[in-house]
Scaffold this motif. Structure first.
Motif, short mmCIF file in Angstrom:
data_model
loop_
_atom_site.label_atom_id
_atom_site.label_comp_id
_atom_site.label_asym_id
_atom_site.label_seq_id
_atom_site.Cartn_x
_atom_site.Cartn_y
_atom_site.Cartn_z
N ASN A 76 0.82 -1.21 0.00
CA ASN A 76 0.00 0.00 0.00
C ASN A 76 0.86 1.26 0.00
O ASN A 76 0.62 2.21 0.78
CB ASN A 76 -0.98 0.02 1.17
N THR A 77 1.82 1.26 -0.87
CA THR A 77 2.83 2.32 -0.89
C THR A 77 3.12 2.77 -2.32
O THR A 77 3.16 1.94 -3.24
CB THR A 77 4.13 1.84 -0.23
N MET A 78 3.30 4.08 -2.48
CA MET A 78 3.77 4.65 -3.74
C MET A 78 5.22 5.06 -3.55
O MET A 78 5.61 5.45 -2.45
CB MET A 78 2.92 5.88 -4.11
N TYR A 79 5.99 4.97 -4.63
CA TYR A 79 7.40 5.30 -4.55
C TYR A 79 7.76 6.37 -5.59
O TYR A 79 7.10 6.50 -6.62
CB TYR A 79 8.26 4.07 -4.83
N LEU A 80 8.82 7.09 -5.30
CA LEU A 80 9.43 7.99 -6.27
C LEU A 80 10.91 7.66 -6.32
O LEU A 80 11.65 7.97 -5.37
CB LEU A 80 9.22 9.45 -5.89
N GLN A 81 11.31 6.99 -7.39
CA GLN A 81 12.73 6.69 -7.59
C GLN A 81 13.37 7.88 -8.28
O GLN A 81 12.96 8.27 -9.37
CB GLN A 81 12.89 5.43 -8.44
N MET A 82 14.39 8.42 -7.64
CA MET A 82 15.06 9.62 -8.15
C MET A 82 16.51 9.27 -8.47
O MET A 82 17.27 8.90 -7.56
CB MET A 82 14.99 10.75 -7.12
N ASN A 83 16.86 9.37 -9.72
CA ASN A 83 18.22 9.09 -10.17
C ASN A 83 18.88 10.36 -10.68
O ASN A 83 18.21 11.33 -11.02
CB ASN A 83 18.21 8.03 -11.26
N SER A 84 20.19 10.32 -10.75
CA SER A 84 20.96 11.46 -11.28
C SER A 84 20.52 12.76 -10.63
O SER A 84 20.24 13.76 -11.31
CB SER A 84 20.79 11.54 -12.80
N LEU A 85 20.48 12.76 -9.32
CA LEU A 85 19.98 13.93 -8.60
C LEU A 85 20.87 15.14 -8.83
O LEU A 85 22.10 15.04 -8.96
CB LEU A 85 19.87 13.62 -7.12
N LYS A 86 20.21 16.30 -8.89
CA LYS A 86 20.89 17.57 -9.11
C LYS A 86 20.68 18.48 -7.90
O LYS A 86 19.71 18.31 -7.16
CB LYS A 86 20.34 18.25 -10.36
N PHE A 87 21.53 19.48 -7.78
CA PHE A 87 21.39 20.42 -6.68
C PHE A 87 19.99 21.04 -6.68
O PHE A 87 19.38 21.23 -5.62
CB PHE A 87 22.45 21.51 -6.80
#
Length: 123
Positions: A76-87
């Protein structure tokens, strides 16, 4: 419906991070959901959204190709995968849900909000 966002932290530019949004009171498969963020001194902005069916997702141009939304109905969870993060990705990230089939990029369309989780990207 209650939403609990988590997973934020301090990372370096180029790193990855996965945010979670745990829902209670309703299964995530019955809701359209989204992620928004707010940087210091700025207005809340759209990040990405997923339709109730999960078939449709779309993203802000600033994160397209780097961020991905997914859901796990069993958790029962949503995710946000964040790659190549920027400032410039530094912000408080909020998850939201709406009683609708349709994904939306407008904060005003959402019925429920999580408390936010801080992501800080060092350059």
């Amino acid at each position: 419906v209650q939403l609990q966002a988590s997973g934020g932290g301090l990372v370096q530019a180029g790193d990855s991070l996965r945010l979670s949004c745990a829902a209670s009171g309703r299964t995530v498969s019955m809701l359209a959901m989204g992620w928004f963020r707010q940087a210091a001194g700025k207005e809340r902005e759209f990040v990405g959204t997923i339709s109730r069916s999960g078939a449709i997702t779309y993203y802000a141009d600033s994160v397209k190709g780097r961020f991905t939304i997914s859901r796990d109905s069993a958790k029962n969870t949503m995710y946000l995968q964040m790659n190549s993060l920027k400032f410039e990705d530094t912000a408080v990230y909020y998850c939201a849900a709406r009683e609708s089939h349709y994904a939306s990029n407008s904060p005003g369309h959402y019925d429920y909000w999580g408390q936010g989780t801080l992501v800080t990207v060092s350059s």
